[in-house]
Design a protein around this motif. Structure first.
Motif, PDB file in Angstrom:
ATOM      1  N   LEU A 115       0.170 -25.523 119.359  1.00  0.00           N
ATOM      2  CA  LEU A 115       0.261 -25.149 117.952  1.00  0.00           C
ATOM      3  C   LEU A 115      -1.123 -25.091 117.318  1.00  0.00           C
ATOM      4  O   LEU A 115      -1.396 -24.211 116.500  1.00  0.00           O
ATOM      5  CB  LEU A 115       1.151 -26.126 117.199  1.00  0.00           C
ATOM      6  CG  LEU A 115       2.628 -26.113 117.572  1.00  0.00           C
ATOM      7  CD1 LEU A 115       3.385 -27.193 116.809  1.00  0.00           C
ATOM      8  CD2 LEU A 115       3.240 -24.749 117.315  1.00  0.00           C
ATOM      9  N   GLU A 126      -2.827 -21.796 115.563  1.00  0.00           N
ATOM     10  CA  GLU A 126      -3.383 -21.846 114.217  1.00  0.00           C
ATOM     11  C   GLU A 126      -4.855 -21.416 114.213  1.00  0.00           C
ATOM     12  O   GLU A 126      -5.293 -20.686 113.323  1.00  0.00           O
ATOM     13  CB  GLU A 126      -3.235 -23.250 113.628  1.00  0.00           C
ATOM     14  CG  GLU A 126      -3.700 -23.366 112.203  1.00  0.00           C
ATOM     15  CD  GLU A 126      -2.965 -22.439 111.237  1.00  0.00           C
ATOM     16  OE1 GLU A 126      -3.613 -21.952 110.297  1.00  0.00           O
ATOM     17  OE2 GLU A 126      -1.766 -22.180 111.427  1.00  0.00           O
ATOM     18  N   ASN A 142       4.387 -16.536 121.075  1.00  0.00           N
ATOM     19  CA  ASN A 142       3.548 -17.494 121.791  1.00  0.00           C
ATOM     20  C   ASN A 142       3.260 -17.122 123.246  1.00  0.00           C
ATOM     21  O   ASN A 142       2.663 -17.909 123.963  1.00  0.00           O
ATOM     22  CB  ASN A 142       4.167 -18.891 121.735  1.00  0.00           C
ATOM     23  CG  ASN A 142       5.579 -18.918 122.281  1.00  0.00           C
ATOM     24  OD1 ASN A 142       5.957 -18.077 123.094  1.00  0.00           O
ATOM     25  ND2 ASN A 142       6.357 -19.891 121.835  1.00  0.00           N
TER      26      ASN A 142
END
Length: 174
Positions: free
Chosen positions: A10, A14, A127
């Motif tokens: 994650l 970001e 992803n």
């Protein structure tokens, strides 16, 4: 949640979002154009399986800026129309299907060049995770990272069958 407890994947996503935002502002283009341009510039170097593989890279702003400094973003906006008869009919329709499942969007390519982990398999567009459609195992690049639980996987396949106009791999659940 403190910064120390953030999932590394994650955190990486970001960081890339921030990078793409900076590049978008620097080149005064849309984020999708940044992603497309990076894909076009780097595909030959990394032999990407699909455009979503951009999310697996570790790029600094300066490196990405250098890669794109002489890229003509106008080519991404130009539309070239061709007669539909140029492509064989089985390539024109049903080449891929999008399956929305539990908030994620997965794409199944009928003619994916890479048969790993199954043929066909699904790509998570957010992803870069690949889903083996025979057993529910999920991979990043070629590393197994988790397996969908049986109930969710069977529900995913049920949804996929409704939109994918091809043959899914035989189930091999244990």
């Amino acid at each position: 949640m403190s910064k120390e407890n953030v999932d590394p994947q994650l955190k990486h996503i970001e960081e890339l979002r921030e990078l793409f935002d900076k590049l978008q502002k620097h080149f005064n283009v849309q984020e999708s154009e940044i992603l497309d341009a990076l894909y076009l510039r780097l595909d030959h170097k990394y032999n990407f399986e699909w455009a979503g593989d951009i999310w697996n890279l570790n790029l600094s702003f300066d490196d990405a800026k250098h890669i794109l400094e002489d890229f003509d973003f106008a080519i991404l906006r130009d539309v070239i129309e061709t007669d539909i008869s140029l492509l064989p009919s089985d390539l024109r329709i049903n080449r891929k299907a999008r399956v929305k499942f539990k908030g994620d969007i997965w794409v199944i390519h009928k003619y994916d060049q890479d048969p790993f982990p199954s043929c066909p398999h699904a790509h998570n567009i957010y992803n870069g995770i690949k889903l083996d459609l025979s057993n529910g195992k999920c991979y990043r690049v070629r590393k197994h990272i988790y397996t969908l639980n049986r109930k969710d996987f069977l529900e995913f396949r049920k949804n996929a069958v409704q939109v994918f106009k091809g043959v899914l791999p035989t189930l091999t659940l244990e």
